[in-house]
Design an enzyme around this catalytic site. Structure first.
Site, PDB file in Angstrom:
ATOM      1  N   GLU A 190       0.856  -1.193   0.000  1.00 18.21           N
ATOM      2  CA  GLU A 190       0.000   0.000   0.000  1.00 18.21           C
ATOM      3  C   GLU A 190       0.887   1.236   0.000  1.00 18.21           C
ATOM      4  OE1 GLU A 190      -2.752  -0.010   3.247  1.00 18.21           O
ATOM      5  OE2 GLU A 190      -3.574   1.953   2.717  1.00 18.21           O
ATOM      6  N   ILE A 248       1.180   9.009   0.955  1.00 20.52           N
ATOM      7  CA  ILE A 248       2.003  10.215   0.753  1.00 20.52           C
ATOM      8  C   ILE A 248       1.396  11.394   1.508  1.00 20.52           C
ATOM      9  CG2 ILE A 248       0.787  10.722  -1.430  1.00 20.52           C
ATOM     10  CD1 ILE A 248       3.460  11.958  -2.448  1.00 20.52           C
ATOM     11  N   GLY A 254       0.968  21.210  -4.758  1.00 15.51           N
ATOM     12  CA  GLY A 254       0.651  21.826  -6.044  1.00 15.51           C
ATOM     13  C   GLY A 254       1.855  22.290  -6.854  1.00 15.51           C
ATOM     14  N   ASN A 285     -11.203  13.789  -1.468  1.00  8.19           N
ATOM     15  CA  ASN A 285      -9.838  14.267  -1.738  1.00  8.19           C
ATOM     16  C   ASN A 285      -9.585  14.375  -3.251  1.00  8.19           C
ATOM     17  OD1 ASN A 285      -7.187  15.013  -1.520  1.00  8.19           O
ATOM     18  ND2 ASN A 285      -6.640  13.386  -0.075  1.00  8.19           N
ATOM     19  N   GLU A 286     -10.171  15.427  -3.839  1.00 14.03           N
ATOM     20  CA  GLU A 286     -10.149  15.550  -5.310  1.00 14.03           C
ATOM     21  C   GLU A 286      -8.737  15.650  -5.866  1.00 14.03           C
ATOM     22  OE1 GLU A 286     -12.747  18.699  -6.524  1.00 14.03           O
ATOM     23  OE2 GLU A 286     -14.442  17.786  -5.479  1.00 14.03           O
ATOM     24  N   ALA A 344      -5.882  14.480  -4.611  1.00 13.15           N
ATOM     25  CA  ALA A 344      -5.183  13.196  -4.550  1.00 13.15           C
ATOM     26  C   ALA A 344      -5.751  12.237  -5.606  1.00 13.15           C
ATOM     27  CB  ALA A 344      -5.314  12.600  -3.150  1.00 13.15           C
ATOM     28  N   ILE A 345      -7.065  12.187  -5.735  1.00 14.39           N
ATOM     29  CA  ILE A 345      -7.682  11.251  -6.694  1.00 14.39           C
ATOM     30  C   ILE A 345      -7.254  11.607  -8.120  1.00 14.39           C
ATOM     31  CG2 ILE A 345      -9.891  10.438  -7.643  1.00 14.39           C
ATOM     32  CD1 ILE A 345     -11.042  10.876  -4.743  1.00 14.39           C
ATOM     33  N   TYR A 381      -3.725  10.329  -8.568  1.00 14.74           N
ATOM     34  CA  TYR A 381      -3.633   8.865  -8.673  1.00 14.74           C
ATOM     35  C   TYR A 381      -4.139   8.379 -10.036  1.00 14.74           C
ATOM     36  CZ  TYR A 381      -3.073   9.446  -3.612  1.00 14.74           C
ATOM     37  OH  TYR A 381      -2.648   9.850  -2.371  1.00 14.74           O
ATOM     38  N   LYS A 404      -4.010  10.058 -12.823  1.00 18.76           N
ATOM     39  CA  LYS A 404      -2.982  10.408 -13.817  1.00 18.76           C
ATOM     40  C   LYS A 404      -1.850   9.385 -13.827  1.00 18.76           C
ATOM     41  CE  LYS A 404      -3.708  15.245 -14.450  1.00 18.76           C
ATOM     42  NZ  LYS A 404      -3.347  16.609 -14.245  1.00 18.76           N
TER      43      LYS A 404
HETATM   44  C1  LIG Z   1      -2.416  14.925  -2.448  1.00 14.78           C
HETATM   45  C2  LIG Z   1      -0.932  15.334  -2.529  1.00 14.78           C
HETATM   46  C3  LIG Z   1      -0.061  14.164  -2.110  1.00 14.78           C
HETATM   47  C4  LIG Z   1      -0.617  15.692  -3.993  1.00 14.78           C
HETATM   48  O1  LIG Z   1       0.709  16.120  -4.075  1.00 14.78           O
HETATM   49  P1  LIG Z   1       1.044  17.544  -4.766  1.00 14.78           P
HETATM   50  O2  LIG Z   1       2.507  17.690  -4.789  1.00 14.78           O
HETATM   51  O3  LIG Z   1       0.259  18.599  -4.061  1.00 14.78           O
HETATM   52  O4  LIG Z   1       0.434  17.297  -6.217  1.00 14.78           O
HETATM   53  P2  LIG Z   1       1.084  17.706  -7.622  1.00 14.78           P
HETATM   54  O5  LIG Z   1       1.454  19.158  -7.591  1.00 14.78           O
HETATM   55  O6  LIG Z   1       2.146  16.726  -7.965  1.00 14.78           O
HETATM   56  O7  LIG Z   1      -0.171  17.556  -8.586  1.00 14.78           O
HETATM   57  C5  LIG Z   1      -0.539  16.313  -9.070  1.00 14.78           C
HETATM   58  C6  LIG Z   1      -1.655  16.424 -10.073  1.00 14.78           C
HETATM   59  O8  LIG Z   1      -2.885  16.695  -9.417  1.00 14.78           O
HETATM   60  C7  LIG Z   1      -3.593  17.710 -10.133  1.00 14.78           C
HETATM   61  N1  LIG Z   1      -4.075  18.678  -9.157  1.00 14.78           N
HETATM   62  C8  LIG Z   1      -3.350  19.517  -8.419  1.00 14.78           C
HETATM   63  N2  LIG Z   1      -4.151  20.238  -7.621  1.00 14.78           N
HETATM   64  C9  LIG Z   1      -5.400  19.835  -7.874  1.00 14.78           C
HETATM   65  C10 LIG Z   1      -6.696  20.185  -7.359  1.00 14.78           C
HETATM   66  N3  LIG Z   1      -6.812  21.106  -6.392  1.00 14.78           N
HETATM   67  N4  LIG Z   1      -7.776  19.536  -7.842  1.00 14.78           N
HETATM   68  C11 LIG Z   1      -7.642  18.589  -8.811  1.00 14.78           C
HETATM   69  N5  LIG Z   1      -6.457  18.212  -9.324  1.00 14.78           N
HETATM   70  C12 LIG Z   1      -5.363  18.824  -8.858  1.00 14.78           C
HETATM   71  C13 LIG Z   1      -2.664  18.396 -11.049  1.00 14.78           C
HETATM   72  O9  LIG Z   1      -3.308  18.428 -12.300  1.00 14.78           O
HETATM   73  C14 LIG Z   1      -1.418  17.544 -11.072  1.00 14.78           C
HETATM   74  O10 LIG Z   1      -1.225  16.903 -12.288  1.00 14.78           O
HETATM   75  P3  LIG Z   1      -0.294  17.572 -13.435  1.00 14.78           P
HETATM   76  O11 LIG Z   1       1.065  17.795 -12.814  1.00 14.78           O
HETATM   77  O12 LIG Z   1      -0.249  16.528 -14.519  1.00 14.78           O
HETATM   78  O13 LIG Z   1      -0.973  18.829 -13.827  1.00 14.78           O
HETATM   79  C15 LIG Z   1      -0.642  16.586  -1.617  1.00 14.78           C
HETATM   80  O14 LIG Z   1      -1.376  17.686  -2.079  1.00 14.78           O
HETATM   81  C16 LIG Z   1      -0.932  16.356  -0.142  1.00 14.78           C
HETATM   82  O15 LIG Z   1      -0.065  15.888   0.602  1.00 14.78           O
HETATM   83  N6  LIG Z   1      -2.167  16.682   0.298  1.00 14.78           N
HETATM   84  C17 LIG Z   1      -2.557  16.550   1.700  1.00 14.78           C
HETATM   85  C18 LIG Z   1      -2.498  15.127   2.208  1.00 14.78           C
HETATM   86  C19 LIG Z   1      -3.157  14.134   1.286  1.00 14.78           C
HETATM   87  O16 LIG Z   1      -4.230  14.372   0.790  1.00 14.78           O
HETATM   88  N7  LIG Z   1      -2.476  12.989   1.079  1.00 14.78           N
HETATM   89  C20 LIG Z   1      -2.998  11.912   0.262  1.00 14.78           C
HETATM   90  C21 LIG Z   1      -3.913  11.082   1.078  1.00 14.78           C
HETATM   91  S1  LIG Z   1      -4.525   9.693   0.189  1.00 14.78           S
END
Ligand SMILES: CC(C)(COP(=O)(O)OP(=O)(O)OC[C@H]1O[C@@H](n2cnc3c(N)ncnc32)[C@H](O)[C@@H]1OP(=O)(O)O)[C@@H](O)C(=O)NCCC(=O)NCCS
Length: 169
Positions: A82, A85, A93, A125-126, A128-129, A132, A134
């Site tokens: 599993e 992150i 972002g 969690n839009e 993150a989904i 994932y 992508k």
């Molecule tokens: C979820 C998380 C891990 C994503 O990591 P991140 O570094 O913020 O994400 P990235 O900048 O790499 O973006 C990834 C993709 O998501 C998309 N994305 C970014 N912000 C978004 C938003 N608010 N809504 C929808 N999609 C979004 C982007 O399109 C991006 O894809 P791209 O690079 O091809 O354009 C991070 O935001 C986080 O730690 N969030 C809080 C904790 C959490 O939710 N953890 C996961 C629990 S399952």
């Protein structure tokens, strides 16, 4: 293309950063429950390591720690684990999460001989989904009203990525 981040061992001294990240409001909403003390965060890391979880710190090109990522529930006989992150609220972002996920997935398939990497996330969690999907994770099921967040029950979704699909992407 060079990656935006690199993965390195998660060190004991990194726990103080993790403690802050976990206590951010969005983190509590998306992965946590209630704020945690530093000692509880330390205990969490200790328990994860004891259970065989592989934990990496995520570092950007300025050598700042911007998040952590892990493979837990590793079942070698079945070739599955599993993934989880959490990024620092200051660095969400920036494309770091995507880069870190790709590298951890490669580690799972190429170093640990996994066949499947899966995860669960809250249906709300839009961001993150979207990430994932992508990366090629496919929705395998939904656990209805599995968590209680901010006064509402929300679903938990289960997503999986198979080695064969990753290689064909
Ligand atoms: C979820 C998380 C891990 C994503 O990591 P991140 O570094 O913020 O994400 P990235 O900048 O790499 O973006 C990834 C993709 O998501 C998309 N994305 C970014 N912000 C978004 C938003 N608010 N809504 C929808 N999609 C979004 C982007 O399109 C991006 O894809 P791209 O690079 O091809 O354009 C991070 O935001 C986080 O730690 N969030 C809080 C904790 C959490 O939710 N953890 C996961 C629990 S399952």
């Amino acid at each position: 293309m060079t990656e935006k981040v690199k993965l390195r061992a998660f060190e004991q001294e990194d726990i103080k950063h993790l403690h802050k990240w976990y206590n951010n409001a969005e983190s509590i909403f998306m992965v946590g429950r209630t704020p945690m003390t530093f000692e509880e965060t330390e205990q969490l890391v200790f328990n994860m390591r004891n259970a065989g979880t592989i934990i990496m710190g995520i570092e950007n090109n300025d050598e700042e720690l911007v998040g952590w990522i892990h493979l837990s529930n590793i079942v070698q006989e079945h070739g599955r684990a599993e993934i989880g992150i959490l990024m620092s609220p200051d660095y969400r972002g920036h494309g770091y999460g995507k880069s870190a996920m790709k590298q951890m997935i490669e580690m799972g398939f190429n170093q640990l001989r996994l066949n499947k990497i899966y995860l669960t996330t809250r249906g709300i969690n839009e961001r993150a989904i979207a990430l994932y999907k992508k990366l090629g994770f496919i929705l395998e099921g939904s656990l209805r009203q599995h968590s209680f967040i901010d006064g509402k029950y929300v679903d938990t979704i289960f997503m999986g990525l198979l080695l064969q699909d990753w290689r064909n992407m």
